[in-house]
Design an enzyme around this catalytic site. Structure first.
Site, PDB file in Angstrom:
ATOM      1  N   SER A 104       0.828  -1.212   0.000  1.00 53.68           N
ATOM      2  CA  SER A 104       0.000   0.000   0.000  1.00 53.68           C
ATOM      3  C   SER A 104       0.861   1.260   0.000  1.00 53.68           C
ATOM      4  O   SER A 104       1.996   1.259   0.491  1.00 53.68           O
ATOM      5  CB  SER A 104      -0.896   0.018   1.239  1.00 53.68           C
ATOM      6  OG  SER A 104      -1.686  -1.131   1.283  1.00 53.68           O
TER       7      SER A 104
HETATM    8  C1  LIG Z   1      -3.583  -4.064  -0.712  1.00 48.73           C
HETATM    9  S1  LIG Z   1      -2.867  -5.616  -0.288  1.00 48.73           S
HETATM   10  C2  LIG Z   1      -2.184  -5.086   1.240  1.00 48.73           C
HETATM   11  C3  LIG Z   1      -0.864  -5.651   1.610  1.00 48.73           C
HETATM   12  C4  LIG Z   1      -0.179  -5.019   2.803  1.00 48.73           C
HETATM   13  N1  LIG Z   1      -0.925  -5.152   4.024  1.00 48.73           N
HETATM   14  C5  LIG Z   1       0.081  -3.570   2.554  1.00 48.73           C
HETATM   15  O1  LIG Z   1      -0.739  -2.739   2.909  1.00 48.73           O
HETATM   16  O2  LIG Z   1       1.123  -3.260   1.987  1.00 48.73           O
HETATM   17  C6  LIG Z   1      -4.286  -6.576   0.243  1.00 48.73           C
HETATM   18  C7  LIG Z   1      -3.945  -7.980   0.593  1.00 48.73           C
HETATM   19  O3  LIG Z   1      -5.122  -8.581   1.147  1.00 48.73           O
HETATM   20  C8  LIG Z   1      -5.123  -9.941   0.790  1.00 48.73           C
HETATM   21  N2  LIG Z   1      -6.472 -10.472   0.976  1.00 48.73           N
HETATM   22  C9  LIG Z   1      -7.564 -10.325   0.183  1.00 48.73           C
HETATM   23  N3  LIG Z   1      -8.616 -10.970   0.709  1.00 48.73           N
HETATM   24  C10 LIG Z   1      -8.190 -11.547   1.860  1.00 48.73           C
HETATM   25  C11 LIG Z   1      -8.814 -12.344   2.839  1.00 48.73           C
HETATM   26  N4  LIG Z   1     -10.100 -12.695   2.743  1.00 48.73           N
HETATM   27  N5  LIG Z   1      -8.071 -12.747   3.886  1.00 48.73           N
HETATM   28  C12 LIG Z   1      -6.764 -12.403   4.007  1.00 48.73           C
HETATM   29  N6  LIG Z   1      -6.118 -11.662   3.102  1.00 48.73           N
HETATM   30  C13 LIG Z   1      -6.826 -11.221   2.039  1.00 48.73           C
HETATM   31  C14 LIG Z   1      -4.639  -9.928  -0.654  1.00 48.73           C
HETATM   32  O4  LIG Z   1      -4.156 -11.197  -1.049  1.00 48.73           O
HETATM   33  C15 LIG Z   1      -3.555  -8.851  -0.581  1.00 48.73           C
HETATM   34  O5  LIG Z   1      -2.291  -9.402  -0.354  1.00 48.73           O
END
Ligand SMILES: C[S@@+](CC[C@H](N)C(=O)[O-])C[C@H]1O[C@@H](n2cnc3c(N)ncnc32)[C@H](O)[C@@H]1O
Length: 389
Positions: A104
């Site tokens: 992000s």
């Molecule tokens: C925008 S990225 C954020 C990554 C990190 N937290 C950051 O902000 O840099 C969103 C992440 O949420 C994960 N994600 C989506 N649905 C999810 C779920 N139901 N449970 C856990 N993770 C999920 C995706 O695979 C992705 O890696």
């Protein structure tokens, strides 16, 4: 070619974030961002938007471009497209697809930390680990042993664990569906989600202690643009305001259903009483309200030779096609199915205009103990009229 100067890039990003007020609510985050070597979390092969699709950028091949993307304070670094269907190491040209994981952007990360109200010693559940870099930020504040992060994608969860350990962090990394939370380590003082939700999972309310905070991007398929801060009540209900704009990719199960509108049933033709481009003018706050007022709405714009249209669908059996040129002619709006989707959008936009064009931060959400969701304006008793017109 000289190696990127990561310290200089990090310091410059922090200066820009400070100037933009991103640390105002969480001054501790300034030191934390300076401490964490973001370049050790971001994969060496990333995706950069190139106007009509994503182009792969590789650290070994173009270290300066890669480093600039890693420390861009206002842009996310896209690390996965279409759940990993495309490999950036072997892709030439551009790829059209949906970003499904990213690191992000630093500005919204720091703003979110401010609204989270995280204190030393707090137990935190972080939903959506991605690369793990935000988990490291949380641990900088909450302390070792207090952070659990959950990631649905196994490869990403393993990568987050490797990154965190290599950088000396202890956060527990769980591969699983973050909507179920992680009961084994509950209760949590804080839950932060880095993917957008369309409803608040029951487990989140159950696993955050009364008085604890849930902070998540929240919206509708029409507009995923609000950052929601809910306080959990003693009975498992949760209530709070949208505190900022925030545009995130969806939690996996909250993505648009896909498919095509069925286009069944009698076609109803009419003129539009208002210019469609002015009704749907791209205003974030208007779109947020319309998305909350018109259940299930999704929109697509199509542009052909001399034919610019807005297509609306409710994910079920109602469809509308609105012709933007000649919108006041008797056949410019075509609707099918039980709902008049264009009529609902017009009513929703009028509601927003008549209520003084409220910004996202005037809205809030109540989730009752039984799980009903009510969006409101200014105060919980002013529930939005939701439903068909
Ligand atoms: C925008 S990225 C954020 C990554 C990190 N937290 C950051 O902000 O840099 C969103 C992440 O949420 C994960 N994600 C989506 N649905 C999810 C779920 N139901 N449970 C856990 N993770 C999920 C995706 O695979 C992705 O890696």
């Amino acid at each position: 070619m000289t190696d990127p100067d990561f310290t200089a890039l990090r310091t410059s990003a922090v200066h820009k974030l400070a100037a933009a007020g991103c640390f105002d609510r969480a001054p501790w985050a300034r030191e934390a961002v300076l401490t964490i070597k973001r370049e050790r979390f971001v994969p060496h092969d990333i995706w950069v938007w190139a106007g009509s699709g994503y182009r792969a950028v590789s650290c070994p091949a173009d270290p300066q471009a890669w480093a600039a993307a890693v420390y861009d304070p206002v842009k996310a670094v896209v690390t996965q497209i279409d759940d990993g269907e495309h490999d950036p190491r072997t892709t030439t040209g551009t790829v059209c697809g949906a970003a499904t994981s990213s690191v992000s952007a630093l500005d919204i990360v720091c703003i979110k930390l401010g609204f989270l109200g995280l204190e030393a010693g707090h137990k935190v559940l972080d939903v959506g680990a991605g690369s793990g870099v935000n988990t490291a930020l949380l641990e900088e504040r909450a302390g070792p042993g207090n952070v659990v992060t959950i990631e649905v994608d196994q490869g990403l969860a393993e990568q987050a664990e490797r990154n965190l350990r290599a950088a000396g962090y202890t956060a527990r990394v769980v591969c699983g569906d973050g909507e179920k939370g992680f009961a084994e380590e509950a209760l949590y003082d804080r839950l932060i989600c880095t993917a957008a939700a369309r409803r608040i999972p029951r487990a989140w309310r159950e696993q955050v202690r009364p008085g604890g905070i849930i902070l998540t991007p929240y919206g509708s398929l029409f507009s995923s643009s609000g950052l929601l801060r809910l306080a959990v009540g003693p009975d498992g209900a949760a209530e709070g305001r949208f505190v900022h704009t925030a545009s995130y990719m969806w939690l996996r199960a909250h993505r648009a259903p896909g498919g095509r509108p069925p286009r069944d049933g009698e076609e109803r033709l009419s003129a539009s009483p208002a210019d469609p481009d002015k009704v749907l003018d791209g205003d974030w706050h208007a779109d947020f309200a319309i998305g909350q007022l018109v259940p299930g709405l999704t929109m697509q714009r199509t542009t052909g030779a001399g034919d610019h249209r807005i297509l609306l669908w409710d994910g079920a059996d109602s469809f509308a096609s609105v012709c933007c040129d000649g919108w006041d002619e008797g056949d410019s709006v075509l609707e099918q199915g039980p709902r008049s989707l264009w009529g609902e959008v017009l009513t929703a936009r009028s509601w927003w205009d008549e209520h003084g064009r409220p910004e996202i931060t005037r809205f809030g959400l109540t989730v009752t103990a039984g799980g009903e969701h009510h969006t409101w304006l200014d105060a919980p008793e002013n529930r939005l009229p939701r439903g068909r017109t």
